[in-house]
Design an enzyme around this catalytic site. Structure first.
Site, PDB file in Angstrom:
ATOM      1  NE  ARG A 270      72.744  35.928 -17.635  1.00 59.02           N
ATOM      2  CZ  ARG A 270      73.519  36.895 -18.140  1.00 59.02           C
ATOM      3  NH1 ARG A 270      74.638  37.242 -17.528  1.00 59.02           N
ATOM      4  NH2 ARG A 270      73.175  37.508 -19.257  1.00 59.02           N
TER       5      ARG A 270
ATOM      6  NE  ARG B  80      78.358  33.147  -3.931  1.00 53.63           N
ATOM      7  CZ  ARG B  80      79.136  33.063  -5.017  1.00 53.63           C
ATOM      8  NH1 ARG B  80      78.582  33.065  -6.229  1.00 53.63           N
ATOM      9  NH2 ARG B  80      80.439  32.985  -4.896  1.00 53.63           N
TER      10      ARG B  80
ATOM     11  CG  ASP C 219      76.799  33.197  -9.793  1.00 54.41           C
ATOM     12  OD1 ASP C 219      76.474  33.637 -10.902  1.00 54.41           O
ATOM     13  OD2 ASP C 219      76.896  33.908  -8.767  1.00 54.41           O
TER      14      ASP C 219
END
Length: 264
Positions: free
Chosen positions: A66, A216, A68
Site C-alpha cells: 500500500r 518517511r 499512503d
C-alpha cells in the site's frame, strides 16, 4: 488448485484463469492512498473500476504494498486473475491504458505463472524521497511532489547518520502501527543513500520490507540531523530504543515515491 499449490511449471488450463502482472506509475497527490476506502477516491479503486470495464466484470487486484495518501509510484506492481480474457496481453495492456485516467499509467503488462504474487513474491523495494532545500520563492516552478525545507541541511552529517541504518534491525522506532497486523518489525535495509543535486536532496532507501511510514520517519529523522537537532551517532541509540517517540518526525507524504519492486 490454490496459489500455494501452484508452481512455475503449471500451465493454465484452457479457458481457465490466467494471471497477469502490471507495472504501474501514478501521481498519488489526488488519491486517498492505494487501498480502497468507503466514499474515497483511491488508486486501487480506480484501477479496479477500469479493469472491470475492460473485462466486463469486477476483478480484484493485488499490489506489492500500500502507498499512503499523497504518495506516488513509478514502479508499483500488481497482479490479478481472470478467465475473461482470451487474447494477447498486449491488447489487454492497450485497453487498460485507455480506460485509466491520465495520472495512472500502465508501464507494462505481461502474463506470469499462477504462483506469482505481487506482494509475497517481492524480494525488496526501492523508495525515493525528494526534498527541495531552498527558501521560497525560488527561480523555477514550484513542484508539488517534493518537500520544501528552508533551513540549511548539512549533507555530510546526514550521510554519516544514514550509514547507521544499514543492516538488519528492529525498526520499531520508525514504524507507525494504526492497528494493522505486522509480521515483524525486523527489516534488512541494504541502501540508505543521500544525493545532493542542488537544490534537491534525494534519499534512496532499499529494504526487504518497510513498516508503515518507515521511510518517511527515517527521512524526518535524517532531516533533524541535517539541521543539527540530532547528532549522527545518536541514530544507533534511536534504533535500539524500539520506540517511535525516540525518533524524529514523519516527513510529509508528497515527497515519497515507490521506485521499484524487485523479484527473482
Amino acid at each position: 488448485m490454490t496459489m500455494d499449490d501452484a508452481t512455475h511449471n503449471d500451465a493454465p488450463e484452457p479457458g481457465g484463469p490466467r494471471t497477469f502482472r502490471v507495472l504501474l506509475a501514478y501521481d498519488g497527490r489526488h488519491y486517498k492512498g492505494w487501498q480502497i476506502q468507503p466514499d474515497q477516491t483511491t488508486v486501487q479503486g480506480t484501477v479496479e473500476d477500469a479493469l472491470g470495464a475492460v473485462l466486463g466484470a469486477f476483478t480484484r487486484i493485488h499490489a506489492s504494498g500500500r502507498t499512503d495518501a499523497g504518495v506516488s509510484a513509478l514502479g508499483q506492481v500488481i497482479h490479478f486473475f481472470t478467465d475473461r480474457w482470451d487474447d494477447a496481453p498486449a491488447e489487454l495492456e492497450a485497453r487498460l491504458k485507455a480506460a485509466l485516467p491520465a495520472d495512472i499509467l500502465v508501464r507494462a503488462l505481461d502474463e506470469v505463472p499462477a504462483d506469482f504474487h505481487a506482494r509475497y513474491s517481492a524480494k525488496r523495494k526501492h523508495y525515493r524521497y525528494t526534498v527541495c532545500n531552498t527558501r521560497r520563492p525560488w527561480p523555477g516552478p514550484v513542484r508539488p511532489d517534493v518537500y520544501y525545507v528552508g533551513a540549511r541541511l548539512a549533507i555530510d552529517r546526514m550521510r554519516e547518520a544514514a550509514r547507521r541504518f544499514i543492516g538488519t534491525n528492529d525498526f520499531s522506532s520508525f514504524g507507525v502501527n494504526p492497528g494493522r497486523v505486522v509480521e515483524t518489525p525486523v527489516k534488512t535495509l541494504t541502501r540508505c543513500d543521500i544525493t545532493h543535486d542542488a537544490p534537491c536532496v534525494i534519499f534512496d532507501l532499499e529494504a526487504d520490507g518497510f513498516l508503515y511510514k518507515m521511510v518517511r520517519s527515517i527521512v524526518g529523522t535524517l532531516l533533524k540531523v541535517g539541521v543539527g537537532a540530532i547528532e549522527p551517532e545518536a541514530i544507533t541509540a534511536i534504533v535500539d530504543a524500539r520506540n517511535r517517540s525516540a525518533a524524529g518526525p514523519t516527513a510529509p507524504p508528497y515527497g515519497l515515491c515507490l521506485m521499484q519492486v524487485f523479484y527473482d
